[in-house]
Design a protein around this motif. Structure first.
Motif, PDB file in Angstrom:
ATOM      1  N   PHE A  35       0.846  -1.188   0.000  1.00  0.00           N
ATOM      2  CA  PHE A  35       0.000   0.000   0.000  1.00  0.00           C
ATOM      3  C   PHE A  35       0.883   1.240   0.000  1.00  0.00           C
ATOM      4  N   CYS A  36       0.483   2.226  -0.762  1.00  0.00           N
ATOM      5  CA  CYS A  36       1.256   3.466  -0.845  1.00  0.00           C
ATOM      6  C   CYS A  36       1.320   4.197   0.489  1.00  0.00           C
ATOM      7  N   ASP A  37       0.253   4.057   1.299  1.00  0.00           N
ATOM      8  CA  ASP A  37       0.191   4.818   2.542  1.00  0.00           C
ATOM      9  C   ASP A  37       0.531   3.995   3.779  1.00  0.00           C
ATOM     10  N   PHE A  38       1.133   2.818   3.599  1.00  0.00           N
ATOM     11  CA  PHE A  38       1.557   2.064   4.780  1.00  0.00           C
ATOM     12  C   PHE A  38       2.706   2.805   5.452  1.00  0.00           C
ATOM     13  N   PRO A  39       2.627   3.006   6.761  1.00  0.00           N
ATOM     14  CA  PRO A  39       3.644   3.824   7.447  1.00  0.00           C
ATOM     15  C   PRO A  39       4.974   3.096   7.621  1.00  0.00           C
ATOM     16  N   GLY A  40       6.018   3.775   7.275  1.00  0.00           N
ATOM     17  CA  GLY A  40       7.359   3.238   7.503  1.00  0.00           C
ATOM     18  C   GLY A  40       7.843   2.338   6.379  1.00  0.00           C
ATOM     19  N   ASP A  41       9.114   2.016   6.462  1.00  0.00           N
ATOM     20  CA  ASP A  41       9.739   1.177   5.441  1.00  0.00           C
ATOM     21  C   ASP A  41       9.801  -0.291   5.840  1.00  0.00           C
ATOM     22  N   GLU A 139       7.319   0.991  13.462  1.00  0.00           N
ATOM     23  CA  GLU A 139       8.549   1.798  13.459  1.00  0.00           C
ATOM     24  C   GLU A 139       8.367   3.094  12.683  1.00  0.00           C
ATOM     25  N   GLY A 140       7.437   3.062  11.697  1.00  0.00           N
ATOM     26  CA  GLY A 140       7.268   4.251  10.871  1.00  0.00           C
ATOM     27  C   GLY A 140       6.021   5.059  11.156  1.00  0.00           C
ATOM     28  N   GLY A 141       5.200   4.602  12.104  1.00  0.00           N
ATOM     29  CA  GLY A 141       3.961   5.323  12.375  1.00  0.00           C
ATOM     30  C   GLY A 141       2.956   4.463  13.103  1.00  0.00           C
ATOM     31  N   PHE A 142       1.689   4.544  12.686  1.00  0.00           N
ATOM     32  CA  PHE A 142       0.624   3.853  13.401  1.00  0.00           C
ATOM     33  C   PHE A 142      -0.278   3.092  12.423  1.00  0.00           C
ATOM     34  N   VAL A 143      -0.790   1.957  12.909  1.00  0.00           N
ATOM     35  CA  VAL A 143      -1.768   1.151  12.172  1.00  0.00           C
ATOM     36  C   VAL A 143      -2.988   0.989  13.066  1.00  0.00           C
ATOM     37  N   ASN A 144      -4.169   1.213  12.515  1.00  0.00           N
ATOM     38  CA  ASN A 144      -5.409   1.082  13.278  1.00  0.00           C
ATOM     39  C   ASN A 144      -6.104  -0.237  12.964  1.00  0.00           C
ATOM     40  N   LEU A 145      -6.370  -1.025  14.014  1.00  0.00           N
ATOM     41  CA  LEU A 145      -7.214  -2.200  13.877  1.00  0.00           C
ATOM     42  C   LEU A 145      -8.634  -1.773  14.224  1.00  0.00           C
ATOM     43  N   GLU A 244      -8.114 -23.381   6.563  1.00  0.00           N
ATOM     44  CA  GLU A 244      -6.955 -22.539   6.278  1.00  0.00           C
ATOM     45  C   GLU A 244      -6.802 -21.446   7.315  1.00  0.00           C
ATOM     46  N   THR A 245      -5.576 -20.986   7.457  1.00  0.00           N
ATOM     47  CA  THR A 245      -5.251 -19.799   8.249  1.00  0.00           C
ATOM     48  C   THR A 245      -4.364 -18.932   7.353  1.00  0.00           C
ATOM     49  N   HIS A 246      -3.968 -17.760   7.852  1.00  0.00           N
ATOM     50  CA  HIS A 246      -3.312 -16.804   6.958  1.00  0.00           C
ATOM     51  C   HIS A 246      -2.165 -16.070   7.654  1.00  0.00           C
ATOM     52  N   LEU A 247      -1.064 -15.990   6.948  1.00  0.00           N
ATOM     53  CA  LEU A 247       0.069 -15.178   7.363  1.00  0.00           C
ATOM     54  C   LEU A 247       0.140 -14.009   6.377  1.00  0.00           C
ATOM     55  N   ILE A 248      -0.171 -12.816   6.886  1.00  0.00           N
ATOM     56  CA  ILE A 248      -0.369 -11.648   6.014  1.00  0.00           C
ATOM     57  C   ILE A 248       0.736 -10.627   6.259  1.00  0.00           C
ATOM     58  N   THR A 249       1.492 -10.347   5.217  1.00  0.00           N
ATOM     59  CA  THR A 249       2.557  -9.356   5.292  1.00  0.00           C
ATOM     60  C   THR A 249       2.122  -8.098   4.553  1.00  0.00           C
ATOM     61  N   ILE A 250       2.308  -6.954   5.204  1.00  0.00           N
ATOM     62  CA  ILE A 250       1.909  -5.667   4.634  1.00  0.00           C
ATOM     63  C   ILE A 250       3.126  -4.752   4.621  1.00  0.00           C
ATOM     64  N   LYS A 251       3.352  -4.105   3.507  1.00  0.00           N
ATOM     65  CA  LYS A 251       4.477  -3.188   3.418  1.00  0.00           C
ATOM     66  C   LYS A 251       4.136  -2.030   2.495  1.00  0.00           C
TER      67      LYS A 251
END
Length: 255
Positions: A35-41, A139-145, A244-251
């Motif tokens: 996502f373009c707006d995901f916080p941090g690297d 590390e780069g900001g905040f994520v809202n659940l 099934e279960t899921h391992l989800i990586t977001i960057k």
């Protein structure tokens, strides 16, 4: 005639064994979202599991994701009627080996004593999100659940859940029932929505089921991931919609 009957009985037994195997798999599907707006690297990874119901979490499953996820999310239906609270506690202990645990309610969770379940959450440090949001620092900001209560029992209040979030921030919507996606607007700023509930139809005949299979969809208003789920309802069998279960990586998306 006896040979035909024997073949049919053997075929039926093999099919039942396969359906039992499909229902008790410990598959971890991996997903990578940018996502373009995901916080941090630095990327963030979460473990998503929904619809555990009567199942006991397998240690092999936990071993597959240990040290790979930053936290775990339960997408509703952690339990159901007649499931011992001790089994729920054991499952939560296993999930806690992954990291912090976040929970939203599903319809079957309301079949048990909700007060006792909440006491267990408090004891185990489980973060219960009910028509609200919880902010995680990266590390780069905040994520809202953003977590809503169960929509299928008319308990979901999406406006309340969104009231503490900034649409310009990075927001992950947790809803047990995927049909809530119809209430999501693009201006709500929901980047990703995680759901379960449907079991992927659980038993699909010739590709047909009561519900769509688990999937990921790129919609105009958000990206939606719907899981087949881990457990079963009614019969401990699956066909065409394996557990099934899921391992989800977001960057962050590199532009």
């Amino acid at each position: 005639m006896l040979e035909i009957i024997s073949i049919l009985l053997m075929g039926g037994a093999i099919l039942l064994l396969f359906m039992y195997y499909e229902a008790h798999r410990n598959e971890v599907k991996t997903h990578s979202f940018t996502f373009c707006d995901f916080p941090g690297d630095k990327e963030m990874t979460l473990f998503f599991i929904s619809d555990i119901h009567k199942r006991k979490l397998d240690s092999d499953l936990i071993d597959k994701v240990r040290n790979k996820a930053d936290f775990a999310v339960i997408g509703g239906d952690l339990t159901e009627k007649a499931v011992p609270l001790s089994r729920v506690e054991e499952n939560l202990d296993k999930l806690a080996e992954i990291g912090s645990v976040y929970f939203i309610w599903g319809n079957n969770d309301y079949e048990v004593n909700s007060d006792e379940l909440r006491k267990l959450f408090k004891k185990k440090g489980v973060h219960e999100i009910v028509n609200d949001s919880e902010t995680l620092q990266t590390e780069g900001g905040f994520v809202n659940l953003v977590g809503v209560d169960d929509a299928s029992t008319q308990r979901a209040l999406l406006p309340d859940a969104l009231s503490k979030t900034d649409p310009s921030g990075f927001n992950i919507l947790l809803s047990h029932d995927p049909r809530l996606v119809k209430q999501v607007r693009k201006e709500d700023g929901i980047n990703l929505m995680l759901s379960g509930h449907t079991h992927g139809g659980q038993i699909r005949l010739l590709g047909w089921g009561l519900y769509k299979k688990g999937r990921t969809e790129e919609l105009p208003q958000t990206t939606l991931l719907v899981s087949n789920g881990y457990g079963t309802t009614a019969l401990p069998l699956r066909l065409g919609a394996p557990a099934e279960t899921h391992l989800i990586t977001i960057k962050r998306k590199v532009q």
